[in-house]
Design a protein around this motif. Structure first.
Motif, short mmCIF file in Angstrom:
data_model
loop_
_atom_site.label_atom_id
_atom_site.label_comp_id
_atom_site.label_asym_id
_atom_site.label_seq_id
_atom_site.Cartn_x
_atom_site.Cartn_y
_atom_site.Cartn_z
N GLY A 12 31.28 33.64 41.58
CA GLY A 12 30.77 32.54 40.74
C GLY A 12 31.83 31.55 40.31
O GLY A 12 32.56 31.03 41.14
N SER A 13 31.93 31.33 38.98
CA SER A 13 32.75 30.22 38.46
C SER A 13 34.25 30.41 38.71
O SER A 13 35.00 29.45 38.80
N GLY A 14 34.71 31.66 38.81
CA GLY A 14 36.11 31.87 39.15
C GLY A 14 37.08 31.57 38.03
O GLY A 14 38.23 31.21 38.28
N SER A 15 36.66 31.68 36.78
CA SER A 15 37.60 31.39 35.68
C SER A 15 38.73 32.43 35.67
O SER A 15 39.87 32.10 35.36
N GLU A 173 40.03 38.13 28.84
CA GLU A 173 40.12 38.61 30.24
C GLU A 173 41.19 37.83 30.98
O GLU A 173 42.00 38.39 31.74
C1 GRF Z 1 32.21 37.05 33.51
O1 GRF Z 1 31.02 37.57 32.92
C2 GRF Z 1 33.35 37.97 33.24
O2 GRF Z 1 33.19 38.60 31.97
C3 GRF Z 1 33.27 38.97 34.34
O3 GRF Z 1 32.76 38.24 35.46
C4 GRF Z 1 32.02 37.10 35.01
C5 GRF Z 1 32.43 35.81 35.68
O4 GRF Z 1 33.79 35.67 35.60
N1 GRF Z 1 34.55 39.53 34.61
P1 GRF Z 1 34.55 34.43 36.36
O5 GRF Z 1 34.47 33.25 35.43
O6 GRF Z 1 33.81 34.16 37.67
O7 GRF Z 1 35.95 34.92 36.55
#
Ligand code: GRF
Length: 188
Positions: A12-15, A173
């Motif tokens: 997904g977003s990859g934060s 995280e």
């Molecule tokens: C978030 O719900 C995070 O808590 C879990 O994965 C989901 C997406 O994270 N680790 P990211 O923004 O794609 O890294």
């Protein structure tokens, strides 16, 4: 040992991927992000592959066996030392885990072993827990069941909703994952 080659798996977003990339560019980083793997060709996190000129591989779960063969080849070709799952929403096969045993990390948004699986923030709030948090753990064949490496506690506030708690934990995280990965590599 020079810098370790890390492959980050996203959906997904990859934060978390973004925070791992940012840390990898620091002087004291023991790792580089050599490959981004996504099961979703539309994952927003793939923009970081372009932005930071990092190789990417899209995996197609429709033909699992073929996919896994190609993925293993790519990981070996890029001399990947550690795999970091980061918001990766697919289950990895026992065979794959056996092959990379002890080299796969995941970040989970709860204080494991509590709240394995999904909807962790809703469950912690519903149970009126005073704390939740996030966990970096080794990946084994049991969902969110591998050896716990590190955790960060986050206080649940009275006015918290799953959304507000999720965003506070996500920030932790981002710090915990890079710090834990670097520490593991430092002690290798
Ligand atoms: C978030 O719900 C995070 O808590 C879990 O994965 C989901 C997406 O994270 N680790 P990211 O923004 O794609 O890294």
């Amino acid at each position: 040992m020079g810098k370790a080659n890390v492959a980050v798996f996203i959906s997904g977003s990859g934060s978390n991927l973004n925070s791992l990339i940012k840390f990898s560019l620091k002087k004291n980083s023991k790792f580089r992000i050599s490959l981004i793997v996504s099961n979703n060709s539309k994952a927003l996190g793939l923009k970081y592959a372009k932005l930071f000129n990092i190789k990417k591989k899209i995996i197609n779960y429709k033909s699992k066996r073929l996919m896994e063969k190609g993925l293993i080849n790519k990981l070996q070709k890029e001399r990947i030392d550690i795999i970091c799952l980061a918001g990766f929403m697919k289950i990895i096969s026992k065979n794959f885990i056996k092959k990379f045993d002890g080299m796969i990390l995941n970040i989970h948004p709860s204080l494991l072993p509590k709240y394995k699986g999904l909807n962790t923030h809703f469950r912690a709030i519903s149970n009126k827990d005073r704390y939740s948090g996030c966990t970096v753990h080794l990946v084994n064949h049991k969902l969110d069941g591998g050896k716990i490496i590190s955790q960060k506690k986050v206080k649940i506030l009275k006015k918290d909703t799953p959304k507000s708690l999720a965003s506070r934990i996500l920030k932790q995280e981002h710090v915990l994952y890079s710090k834990t990965l670097n520490k593991i590599l430092f002690n290798l």
